[in-house]
Design a protein around this motif. Structure first.
Motif, mmCIF file in Angstrom:
data_model
loop_
_atom_site.group_PDB
_atom_site.id
_atom_site.type_symbol
_atom_site.label_atom_id
_atom_site.label_comp_id
_atom_site.label_asym_id
_atom_site.label_seq_id
_atom_site.Cartn_x
_atom_site.Cartn_y
_atom_site.Cartn_z
ATOM 1 N N LYS A 193 35.937 -64.734 100.317
ATOM 2 C CA LYS A 193 37.173 -65.507 100.177
ATOM 3 C C LYS A 193 36.936 -66.932 99.686
ATOM 4 N N GLU A 194 35.764 -67.200 99.154
ATOM 5 C CA GLU A 194 35.455 -68.502 98.578
ATOM 6 C C GLU A 194 35.677 -68.443 97.076
ATOM 7 N N ARG A 195 36.250 -69.507 96.504
ATOM 8 C CA ARG A 195 36.379 -69.585 95.052
ATOM 9 C C ARG A 195 34.996 -69.420 94.448
ATOM 10 N N ILE A 196 34.880 -68.524 93.467
ATOM 11 C CA ILE A 196 33.560 -68.077 93.033
ATOM 12 C C ILE A 196 32.675 -69.220 92.557
ATOM 13 N N LEU A 197 33.236 -70.199 91.832
ATOM 14 C CA LEU A 197 32.396 -71.277 91.319
ATOM 15 C C LEU A 197 32.017 -72.291 92.388
ATOM 16 N N ASN A 198 32.613 -72.166 93.584
ATOM 17 C CA ASN A 198 32.174 -73.010 94.696
ATOM 18 C C ASN A 198 30.867 -72.517 95.295
ATOM 19 N N CYS A 199 30.401 -71.361 94.805
ATOM 20 C CA CYS A 199 29.157 -70.786 95.312
ATOM 21 C C CYS A 199 27.916 -71.461 94.718
ATOM 22 N N ILE A 200 28.129 -72.308 93.723
ATOM 23 C CA ILE A 200 26.999 -73.006 93.104
ATOM 24 C C ILE A 200 27.270 -74.504 93.113
ATOM 25 N N LYS A 201 26.294 -75.265 93.498
ATOM 26 C CA LYS A 201 26.409 -76.720 93.484
ATOM 27 C C LYS A 201 26.022 -77.215 92.097
ATOM 28 N N MET A 202 26.918 -78.012 91.500
ATOM 29 C CA MET A 202 26.699 -78.489 90.137
ATOM 30 C C MET A 202 26.571 -80.009 90.107
ATOM 31 N N PRO A 203 25.614 -80.525 89.330
ATOM 32 C CA PRO A 203 25.454 -81.986 89.217
ATOM 33 C C PRO A 203 26.681 -82.637 88.598
ATOM 34 N N LYS A 204 26.838 -83.917 88.810
ATOM 35 C CA LYS A 204 27.932 -84.678 88.226
ATOM 36 C C LYS A 204 27.941 -84.523 86.705
ATOM 37 N N GLY A 205 29.119 -84.276 86.163
ATOM 38 C CA GLY A 205 29.264 -84.141 84.717
ATOM 39 C C GLY A 205 29.086 -82.727 84.212
ATOM 40 N N TYR A 206 28.595 -81.833 85.060
ATOM 41 C CA TYR A 206 28.335 -80.459 84.644
ATOM 42 C C TYR A 206 29.439 -79.515 85.099
ATOM 43 N N SER A 207 29.839 -78.634 84.203
ATOM 44 C CA SER A 207 30.701 -77.506 84.523
ATOM 45 C C SER A 207 29.835 -76.253 84.512
ATOM 46 N N PHE A 208 30.398 -75.136 84.927
ATOM 47 C CA PHE A 208 29.652 -73.879 84.871
ATOM 48 C C PHE A 208 29.280 -73.555 83.429
ATOM 49 N N GLU A 209 30.197 -73.842 82.501
ATOM 50 C CA GLU A 209 29.920 -73.560 81.082
ATOM 51 C C GLU A 209 28.758 -74.406 80.563
ATOM 52 N N LYS A 210 28.673 -75.664 81.010
ATOM 53 C CA LYS A 210 27.587 -76.529 80.572
ATOM 54 C C LYS A 210 26.246 -76.066 81.147
ATOM 55 N N ILE A 211 26.263 -75.572 82.374
ATOM 56 C CA ILE A 211 25.032 -75.036 82.952
ATOM 57 C C ILE A 211 24.606 -73.785 82.192
ATOM 58 N N ASN A 212 25.575 -72.930 81.861
ATOM 59 C CA ASN A 212 25.277 -71.739 81.073
ATOM 60 C C ASN A 212 24.692 -72.113 79.715
ATOM 61 N N GLU A 213 25.242 -73.158 79.092
ATOM 62 C CA GLU A 213 24.731 -73.612 77.800
ATOM 63 C C GLU A 213 23.293 -74.106 77.919
ATOM 64 N N PHE A 214 23.026 -74.912 78.952
ATOM 65 C CA PHE A 214 21.663 -75.416 79.126
ATOM 66 C C PHE A 214 20.686 -74.262 79.333
ATOM 67 N N LEU A 215 21.034 -73.321 80.199
ATOM 68 C CA LEU A 215 20.128 -72.209 80.489
ATOM 69 C C LEU A 215 19.924 -71.319 79.264
ATOM 70 N N THR A 216 20.987 -71.105 78.489
ATOM 71 C CA THR A 216 20.855 -70.292 77.277
ATOM 72 C C THR A 216 19.835 -70.902 76.334
ATOM 73 N N ARG A 217 19.951 -72.184 76.115
ATOM 74 C CA ARG A 217 19.074 -72.850 75.152
ATOM 75 C C ARG A 217 17.673 -73.072 75.712
ATOM 76 N N PHE A 218 17.564 -73.067 77.021
ATOM 77 C CA PHE A 218 16.242 -73.193 77.639
ATOM 78 C C PHE A 218 15.499 -71.865 77.598
ATOM 79 N N PHE A 219 16.176 -70.788 77.954
ATOM 80 C CA PHE A 219 15.500 -69.491 77.999
ATOM 81 C C PHE A 219 15.288 -68.897 76.617
ATOM 82 N N TYR A 220 16.147 -69.229 75.655
ATOM 83 C CA TYR A 220 15.938 -68.784 74.280
ATOM 84 C C TYR A 220 15.375 -69.946 73.474
ATOM 85 N N SER A 221 14.156 -70.303 73.785
ATOM 86 C CA SER A 221 13.535 -71.461 73.145
ATOM 87 C C SER A 221 12.047 -71.233 72.956
ATOM 88 N N ILE A 222 11.429 -72.169 72.236
ATOM 89 C CA ILE A 222 9.984 -72.144 72.007
ATOM 90 C C ILE A 222 9.425 -73.497 72.445
#
Length: 282
Positions: A116-145
């Protein structure tokens, strides 16, 4: 042996150390290249992503004190952005505060699913970050050289619990789709079928993102979803009907749309989610 970066759509080879010199890299920086030019080379489902007109995206993770002193063309709460050219290749350079990156990693590694918790409340996000921004960072980090401090780069990758992140994204996508259905039916009731179709198209994209999460595929740009689901459907036939249906919803003739078509689209999403045996308490 000199290490050289050579990607399909790059104009010419780029020696690692030449790029490091142009970037004025600090000894303890972590430097890697990512974005569309790189992704097609490191992820089998990203073939055809990027083109010869794409810039090379360069990322630097820098310790907090040095990060604060980093000059840049653009400065936001998230990163500092600058632009350089090396061997005639245009590079977009994003510098991140290592302390904040560690906060992101801690947030992902400590995801806790609460009833019964709002799903995005399950993750603590730094100031300025949304879930989409975290997804963007991880995408570019894991698909990188990695090109500098490779050992520490690999260590950072290994400590991130991507399974927890993808599970959270699965639940989030399904929750968004579920919430959209009421809006779809509201527009159907008053005969606004074109608006309902637009919402169905948004829902199908969310469903594609759900499938990517299910298959542990990162994606941070909607424009690449089409390529990735096509590649995935060719590799795994269980998704071939999803690809076909995606084309139907996105490119069907909206001028002849009827209420029955909308109902079929929504029913299809409901059936597929049930088929994949995902149970979420909304």
């Amino acid at each position: 042996m000199e290490q050289i970066l050579m990607l399909k759509n790059m104009k010419q080879p780029l020696p690692y150390m030449n790029l490091v010199e142009v970037l004025n890299v600090q000894d303890d920086d972590v430097v890697y290249v990512g974005g569309s030019l790189v992704e097609a080379s490191v992820n089998k489902y990203s073939g055809r992503v990027g083109n010869r007109l794409s810039d090379l995206d360069v990322f630097i993770l820098r310790k907090h004190e040095r990060y604060k002193e980093t000059s840049a063309t653009y400065i936001t709460d998230i990163c500092r952005t600058d632009f350089v050219s090396c061997f005639g290749i245009n590079c977009d350079v994003e510098v991140y505060d290592m302390d904040i990156i560690k906060e992101i990693i801690d947030g992902v590694n400590n995801i806790r699913f609460e009833e019964k918790e709002r799903i995005l409340n399950c993750i603590k996000m730094p100031k300025g970050y949304s879930f989409e921004k975290i997804n963007e960072f991880l995408t570019r980090f894991f698909y990188s050289i990695p090109i500098y401090n490779i050992e520490y780069y690999n260590w950072l990758k290994n400590v991130i619990d991507i399974n927890a992140f993808f599970k959270l994204k699965e639940y989030y996508c399904i929750q968004v789709i579920d919430n959209m259905k009421e809006d779809i039916w509201g527009n159907v009731e008053v005969g606004e079928y074109t608006t309902a179709l637009m919402l169905c198209r948004e829902a199908i994209y969310r469903f594609i993102e759900y499938i990517f999460s299910r298959e542990k595929i990162f994606n941070d740009r909607r424009k690449w979803a089409w390529i990735k689901i096509e590649n995935l459907s060719n590799d795994k036939k269980e998704y071939s009907d999803v690809y076909i249906y995606m084309k139907k919803v996105l490119y069907g003739d909206g001028t002849k749309l009827l209420e029955g078509d909308i109902r079929k689209y929504v029913k299809y999403l409901e059936d597929k989610i049930e088929e994949y045996s995902i149970e979420v308490d909304f």
